[in-house]
Design a protein around this motif. Structure first.
Motif, PDB file in Angstrom:
ATOM      1  N   ARG A 254     -65.712 -56.978 -20.591  1.00 52.09           N
ATOM      2  CA  ARG A 254     -65.579 -55.809 -21.973  1.00 52.09           C
ATOM      3  C   ARG A 254     -64.646 -54.424 -20.257  1.00 52.09           C
ATOM      4  NH1 ARG A 254     -71.250 -52.915 -22.507  1.00 52.09           N
ATOM      5  NH2 ARG A 254     -70.855 -54.256 -20.658  1.00 52.09           N
ATOM      6  N   PRO A 255     -63.737 -54.357 -21.872  1.00 51.97           N
ATOM      7  CA  PRO A 255     -62.484 -53.555 -20.023  1.00 51.97           C
ATOM      8  C   PRO A 255     -62.929 -52.076 -19.760  1.00 51.97           C
ATOM      9  CG  PRO A 255     -61.634 -53.262 -23.062  1.00 51.97           C
ATOM     10  CD  PRO A 255     -63.645 -54.597 -22.556  1.00 51.97           C
ATOM     11  N   ILE A 256     -62.473 -51.641 -18.722  1.00 47.43           N
ATOM     12  CA  ILE A 256     -63.089 -50.762 -18.012  1.00 47.43           C
ATOM     13  C   ILE A 256     -61.127 -49.534 -17.952  1.00 47.43           C
ATOM     14  CG2 ILE A 256     -63.797 -49.053 -15.894  1.00 47.43           C
ATOM     15  CD1 ILE A 256     -65.725 -51.581 -15.595  1.00 47.43           C
ATOM     16  N   LEU A 257     -61.047 -48.456 -18.040  1.00 50.76           N
ATOM     17  CA  LEU A 257     -60.019 -47.407 -17.923  1.00 50.76           C
ATOM     18  C   LEU A 257     -59.932 -46.654 -16.546  1.00 50.76           C
ATOM     19  CD1 LEU A 257     -56.946 -47.258 -17.347  1.00 50.76           C
ATOM     20  CD2 LEU A 257     -57.112 -45.455 -19.618  1.00 50.76           C
ATOM     21  N   PHE A 258     -59.665 -46.689 -15.321  1.00 55.29           N
ATOM     22  CA  PHE A 258     -60.689 -45.705 -14.490  1.00 55.29           C
ATOM     23  C   PHE A 258     -58.665 -44.864 -14.536  1.00 55.29           C
ATOM     24  CE2 PHE A 258     -62.520 -49.107 -12.799  1.00 55.29           C
ATOM     25  CZ  PHE A 258     -63.822 -48.704 -12.725  1.00 55.29           C
ATOM     26  N   ILE A 259     -59.107 -43.439 -14.628  1.00 53.90           N
ATOM     27  CA  ILE A 259     -58.147 -42.608 -14.715  1.00 53.90           C
ATOM     28  C   ILE A 259     -58.475 -41.394 -13.661  1.00 53.90           C
ATOM     29  CG2 ILE A 259     -56.516 -40.914 -16.185  1.00 53.90           C
ATOM     30  CD1 ILE A 259     -57.214 -42.121 -18.233  1.00 53.90           C
ATOM     31  N   MET A 260     -57.479 -41.016 -12.340  1.00 51.98           N
ATOM     32  CA  MET A 260     -57.389 -40.464 -11.825  1.00 51.98           C
ATOM     33  C   MET A 260     -56.632 -40.014 -11.452  1.00 51.98           C
ATOM     34  SD  MET A 260     -57.392 -43.017  -8.552  1.00 51.98           S
ATOM     35  CE  MET A 260     -56.144 -43.365  -7.300  1.00 51.98           C
ATOM     36  N   GLY A 261     -56.272 -38.671 -10.586  1.00 49.07           N
ATOM     37  CA  GLY A 261     -55.632 -37.552 -10.083  1.00 49.07           C
ATOM     38  C   GLY A 261     -54.320 -38.084  -8.573  1.00 49.07           C
ATOM     39  N   GLU A 262     -53.808 -37.909  -8.743  1.00 47.64           N
ATOM     40  CA  GLU A 262     -52.727 -38.511  -7.198  1.00 47.64           C
ATOM     41  C   GLU A 262     -53.482 -37.604  -6.253  1.00 47.64           C
ATOM     42  OE1 GLU A 262     -48.456 -38.653  -5.161  1.00 47.64           O
ATOM     43  OE2 GLU A 262     -49.125 -37.093  -7.715  1.00 47.64           O
ATOM     44  N   ASN A 263     -53.711 -36.349  -6.621  1.00 42.75           N
ATOM     45  CA  ASN A 263     -53.684 -35.034  -5.629  1.00 42.75           C
ATOM     46  C   ASN A 263     -55.450 -35.085  -5.513  1.00 42.75           C
ATOM     47  OD1 ASN A 263     -51.058 -34.819  -4.503  1.00 42.75           O
ATOM     48  ND2 ASN A 263     -50.795 -33.470  -6.289  1.00 42.75           N
ATOM     49  N   ALA A 264     -56.357 -35.851  -6.575  1.00 40.78           N
ATOM     50  CA  ALA A 264     -57.995 -34.988  -6.739  1.00 40.78           C
ATOM     51  C   ALA A 264     -58.393 -36.324  -5.302  1.00 40.78           C
ATOM     52  CB  ALA A 264     -57.735 -36.480  -7.450  1.00 40.78           C
ATOM     53  N   HIS A 265     -59.354 -34.527  -5.271  1.00 43.86           N
ATOM     54  CA  HIS A 265     -60.553 -35.443  -3.846  1.00 43.86           C
ATOM     55  C   HIS A 265     -61.203 -35.816  -4.548  1.00 43.86           C
ATOM     56  CE1 HIS A 265     -62.951 -32.053  -6.130  1.00 43.86           C
ATOM     57  NE2 HIS A 265     -63.415 -32.630  -6.103  1.00 43.86           N
ATOM     58  N   SER A 266     -61.710 -36.214  -5.442  1.00 43.33           N
ATOM     59  CA  SER A 266     -62.446 -37.597  -5.622  1.00 43.33           C
ATOM     60  C   SER A 266     -61.830 -38.661  -6.439  1.00 43.33           C
ATOM     61  CB  SER A 266     -63.302 -36.647  -7.049  1.00 43.33           C
ATOM     62  OG  SER A 266     -61.997 -36.786  -8.377  1.00 43.33           O
ATOM     63  N   ARG A 267     -60.654 -38.976  -5.681  1.00 40.42           N
ATOM     64  CA  ARG A 267     -60.002 -40.457  -6.097  1.00 40.42           C
ATOM     65  C   ARG A 267     -60.972 -41.595  -5.440  1.00 40.42           C
ATOM     66  NH1 ARG A 267     -54.282 -40.472  -4.885  1.00 40.42           N
ATOM     67  NH2 ARG A 267     -53.774 -43.397  -4.882  1.00 40.42           N
ATOM     68  N   TYR A 268     -61.775 -41.207  -4.152  1.00 40.22           N
ATOM     69  CA  TYR A 268     -62.242 -42.629  -4.028  1.00 40.22           C
ATOM     70  C   TYR A 268     -63.128 -42.566  -4.814  1.00 40.22           C
ATOM     71  CZ  TYR A 268     -66.165 -40.038  -1.717  1.00 40.22           C
ATOM     72  OH  TYR A 268     -67.391 -39.518  -1.705  1.00 40.22           O
ATOM     73  N   PHE A 269     -63.721 -42.364  -5.736  1.00 41.22           N
ATOM     74  CA  PHE A 269     -64.691 -42.921  -6.470  1.00 41.22           C
ATOM     75  C   PHE A 269     -63.951 -44.014  -7.296  1.00 41.22           C
ATOM     76  CE2 PHE A 269     -66.707 -38.402  -5.183  1.00 41.22           C
ATOM     77  CZ  PHE A 269     -67.818 -38.781  -4.547  1.00 41.22           C
ATOM     78  N   SER A 270     -62.784 -43.394  -7.844  1.00 42.09           N
ATOM     79  CA  SER A 270     -63.154 -44.041  -8.881  1.00 42.09           C
ATOM     80  C   SER A 270     -61.788 -45.569  -7.726  1.00 42.09           C
ATOM     81  CB  SER A 270     -61.252 -43.268  -9.143  1.00 42.09           C
ATOM     82  OG  SER A 270     -61.330 -42.387 -10.865  1.00 42.09           O
ATOM     83  N   GLU A 271     -61.431 -45.672  -6.704  1.00 40.77           N
ATOM     84  CA  GLU A 271     -60.587 -46.350  -6.103  1.00 40.77           C
ATOM     85  C   GLU A 271     -61.289 -47.663  -5.811  1.00 40.77           C
ATOM     86  OE1 GLU A 271     -56.685 -44.035  -3.844  1.00 40.77           O
ATOM     87  OE2 GLU A 271     -58.654 -43.995  -3.410  1.00 40.77           O
ATOM     88  N   ASP A 272     -63.053 -47.376  -5.075  1.00 44.09           N
ATOM     89  CA  ASP A 272     -63.814 -47.962  -4.615  1.00 44.09           C
ATOM     90  C   ASP A 272     -64.686 -48.317  -6.166  1.00 44.09           C
ATOM     91  OD1 ASP A 272     -63.311 -46.945  -1.987  1.00 44.09           O
ATOM     92  OD2 ASP A 272     -65.163 -46.021  -1.934  1.00 44.09           O
ATOM     93  N   ALA A 273     -64.633 -48.010  -6.890  1.00 42.35           N
ATOM     94  CA  ALA A 273     -65.612 -48.394  -8.464  1.00 42.35           C
ATOM     95  C   ALA A 273     -64.514 -49.283  -8.928  1.00 42.35           C
ATOM     96  CB  ALA A 273     -65.475 -46.946  -9.198  1.00 42.35           C
ATOM     97  N   TYR A 274     -62.931 -49.053  -8.620  1.00 40.21           N
ATOM     98  CA  TYR A 274     -61.713 -50.327  -9.419  1.00 40.21           C
ATOM     99  C   TYR A 274     -62.217 -51.385  -8.818  1.00 40.21           C
ATOM    100  CZ  TYR A 274     -57.778 -52.820 -10.267  1.00 40.21           C
ATOM    101  OH  TYR A 274     -56.900 -53.591 -10.701  1.00 40.21           O
ATOM    102  N   LYS A 275     -62.894 -51.345  -7.450  1.00 41.04           N
ATOM    103  CA  LYS A 275     -62.457 -52.706  -6.572  1.00 41.04           C
ATOM    104  C   LYS A 275     -63.575 -53.333  -7.161  1.00 41.04           C
ATOM    105  CE  LYS A 275     -60.354 -50.494  -2.560  1.00 41.04           C
ATOM    106  NZ  LYS A 275     -60.511 -49.701  -0.869  1.00 41.04           N
ATOM    107  N   MET A 276     -65.027 -52.987  -7.270  1.00 44.73           N
ATOM    108  CA  MET A 276     -66.443 -53.079  -7.696  1.00 44.73           C
ATOM    109  C   MET A 276     -66.198 -53.777  -8.763  1.00 44.73           C
ATOM    110  SD  MET A 276     -68.764 -49.587  -6.132  1.00 44.73           S
ATOM    111  CE  MET A 276     -70.231 -50.668  -7.138  1.00 44.73           C
ATOM    112  N   ALA A 277     -65.491 -53.673 -10.042  1.00 46.56           N
ATOM    113  CA  ALA A 277     -65.138 -53.527 -11.575  1.00 46.56           C
ATOM    114  C   ALA A 277     -64.517 -55.176 -11.428  1.00 46.56           C
ATOM    115  CB  ALA A 277     -65.052 -52.962 -12.153  1.00 46.56           C
ATOM    116  N   ALA A 278     -64.854 -55.546 -12.157  1.00 45.36           N
ATOM    117  CA  ALA A 278     -64.667 -57.536 -12.506  1.00 45.36           C
ATOM    118  C   ALA A 278     -63.376 -57.165 -13.675  1.00 45.36           C
ATOM    119  CB  ALA A 278     -65.231 -58.202 -13.219  1.00 45.36           C
TER     120      ALA A 278
END
Length: 315
Positions: A254-278
């Motif tokens: 099943r697909p996952i779309l991670f959306i994050m802001g370029e200047n978001a202080h939280s972007r490391y959560f999406s970046e790391d989750a993206y690496k973990m997801a298949a």
């Protein structure tokens, strides 16, 4: 355009209905159901369950997402998490990773039993903290066929490891000792103490992250009286013991779309989750956007991308 109890104008192209349903813990979840104005209830529609930013309520950002997706032909609900907003649950303002995750599945229960919803075409959107809850729900609830997150926070990681994983073992143990002491205080007082709630006005001298959140929750931009910002202090014990994103790869195919802001202080959560997801997965960066900008700034929230993602993967 007209206004009611929401922090945003209501669209003339949708209808909104207050609904409620129970989750598997017997807690009544309050939600706003958004339908296209021209809905043909003899047909079957794609549906979305949409969670609020952490500490938010359905009348804020989640409602903007639900309304906009309904304008585009989806059936959508924005819900208040258990113990918060207009949902039931005692004591008030508990924060529970397990139950907040369950609230997404309860939304699927509700949507999948509407006669005009195709129960094989239900997706989820999680904003900020609810991004982690939506992903956690999808790991075990295969009825959720596609998942999108926006400005995702992994609250279990924050509580367990500190901001940017800065907490040492010694600091963690010291905090757990404090939480143990707090349990005795709450027991003796007969009610749990809350973390600090949002102030009436934005104070000076705030750190950049707190200042950003107050810009949304305290200022007129996003203020809502049901969104108080405080949770029971001892709620943190559950987050430190309940990792939300373990086995994230199990969501595939099943697909996952991670959306994050370029200047978001939280972007490391999406970046790391993206690496973990298949696969299939996608990381989508919104230029010039901060974390809170994906709560309510419709000119920045990539609704075209969200629509194409769910149309492609739920049809």
């Amino acid at each position: 355009m007209k206004r009611n109890d929401k922090t945003f104008p209501l669209s003339d192209n949708v209808t909104v209905e207050k609904v409620s349903y129970k989750n598997r813990f017997g807690i009544t979840v309050a939600a706003d159901l958004y339908l296209p104005k021209d809905i043909d209830e003899s047909k079957k529609y794609v549906a979305l369950v949409i969670g609020t930013p952490y500490g938010g309520v359905k009348e804020q950002g989640a409602g903007i997402y639900a309304q906009t997706m309904a304008e585009r032909g989806f059936v959508a609900i924005a819900f208040d998490e258990s113990f918060n907003g207009e949902s039931s649950g005692e004591p008030r303002h508990v924060s529970s990773p397990d139950i907040f995750t369950e609230d997404f599945s309860a939304g699927v229960d509700y949507l999948g039993t509407r006669p005009y919803v195709d129960r094989n075409k239900i997706g989820a959107i999680g904003i900020c903290g609810s991004g982690g809850f939506a992903l956690s729900a999808a790991k075990v609830d295969r009825r959720i066929k596609a998942i999108a997150t926006a400005s995702m926070y992994d609250m279990s990681r924050v509580k367990r490891n500190g901001w940017e994983d800065s907490m040492t073992d010694e600091q963690r143990n010291k905090y757990l000792d404090q939480l143990g002491e707090q349990r005795w205080k709450d027991f003796e007082n007969g009610s749990p103490q809350l973390t600090p709630t949002f102030p009436a006005e934005i104070p000076e001298g705030l750190d950049p992250i707190t200042s950003e959140f107050f810009e949304y929750y305290v200022a007129p931009r996003g203020h809502h009286p049901n969104s108080i910002g405080g949770f029971t202090i001892t709620s943190d014990m559950s987050f430190m013991n309940f990792p939300l994103l373990t086995d994230l790869e199990s969501i595939s195919p099943r697909p996952i779309l991670f959306i994050m802001g370029e200047n978001a202080h939280s972007r490391y959560f999406s970046e790391d989750a993206y690496k973990m997801a298949a696969e299939p997965k996608e990381l989508y960066v919104v230029n010039d956007a901060r974390h809170i900008d994906l709560y309510d700034r419709k000119e920045l929230i990539p609704f075209d991308k969200l629509e194409s993602f769910f149309r492609t993967n739920l049809n």
